[in-house]
Design an enzyme around this catalytic site. Sequence first.
Site, PDB file in Angstrom:
ATOM      1  CD  GLU A  38      46.234  36.970  54.580  1.00  0.00           C
ATOM      2  OE1 GLU A  38      45.032  36.941  54.300  1.00  0.00           O
ATOM      3  OE2 GLU A  38      46.738  37.762  55.398  1.00  0.00           O
ATOM      4  CE  LYS A  40      42.503  34.548  45.870  1.00  0.00           C
ATOM      5  NZ  LYS A  40      42.834  34.789  44.439  1.00  0.00           N
ATOM      6  NE  ARG A  61      34.786  39.091  44.886  1.00  0.00           N
ATOM      7  CZ  ARG A  61      35.906  38.428  44.714  1.00  0.00           C
ATOM      8  NH1 ARG A  61      36.998  38.826  45.334  1.00  0.00           N
ATOM      9  NH2 ARG A  61      35.945  37.342  43.973  1.00  0.00           N
ATOM     10  CD  GLU A  97      36.972  33.844  50.536  1.00  0.00           C
ATOM     11  OE1 GLU A  97      36.761  33.317  49.429  1.00  0.00           O
ATOM     12  OE2 GLU A  97      37.231  35.054  50.676  1.00  0.00           O
ATOM     13  CE  LYS A 213      45.375  40.324  52.352  1.00  0.00           C
ATOM     14  NZ  LYS A 213      44.317  40.216  53.378  1.00  0.00           N
TER      15      LYS A 213
END
Length: 235
Positions: A38, A40, A61, A97, A213
């Site tokens: 995917e 980023k 974060r 995100e 992933k």
Amino acid sequence: MLPQIRNTFTENEVEEYINKTRRYLKLRQDENLEFIAEPKIDGLSATLIYKNGKLIVGATRGDGIQGDDITENIKTINDIPKFLEGNYPEDIEIRGEIFIANTEFEKLNNLRRRDSLPLFANPRNAAAGSVRQLDPKVTATRKLGFFAYSWGFLSSPIGKNLVEVRRNIEELGFNLNHPIKLCSNLNMMMNFYNNIYQNRSNLDFDIDGIVYKLNDLRYYERLGSTEHSPRYAVS
């Protein structure tokens, strides 16, 4: 704590990661490893905590352990549901995100240019600055987006593999980053990478690489993490 995914820089390094993962899991050569590939997103990483379907905390974060409380500001982002839809665990942490689309970034800088205000250097800085505003009303005017890409703690499982989890997260009311591809070998992973970079001008958001992933969640606990990053993913 939001994990920082380890970076690779060449095809050989990705291949080395796959082989190392296979050895770590003690897999036979005829046992395939599947990866979700995917984009980023180059934005601001955030975590959202829901209890009984209601958003109670939103945070950046930060340093990976502790971030800024941005709960009131993220409530102004249309892509972030204040209440989850469908079937959801009692407690769930969604990670994703915060970003600003390139088209919206251009509009924002045009308005700032008109008003003789300093321009944002790039969409990531615009998103970060917008979500940290002291006044949520200012954040609301910036038309921020949010892509969910992962999860943290859960009071009950939401899938057996990443494909299933992504589908279930989408059913909760979140937007997911696209395009993605389920890959079963290195060639598929590299083809996805090359295709994304050849067509990145067609994306309405900035990216900072590709993330791979493992699809099978059973491997996540077995692989664990290093001091700095999880072993189930690489970028």
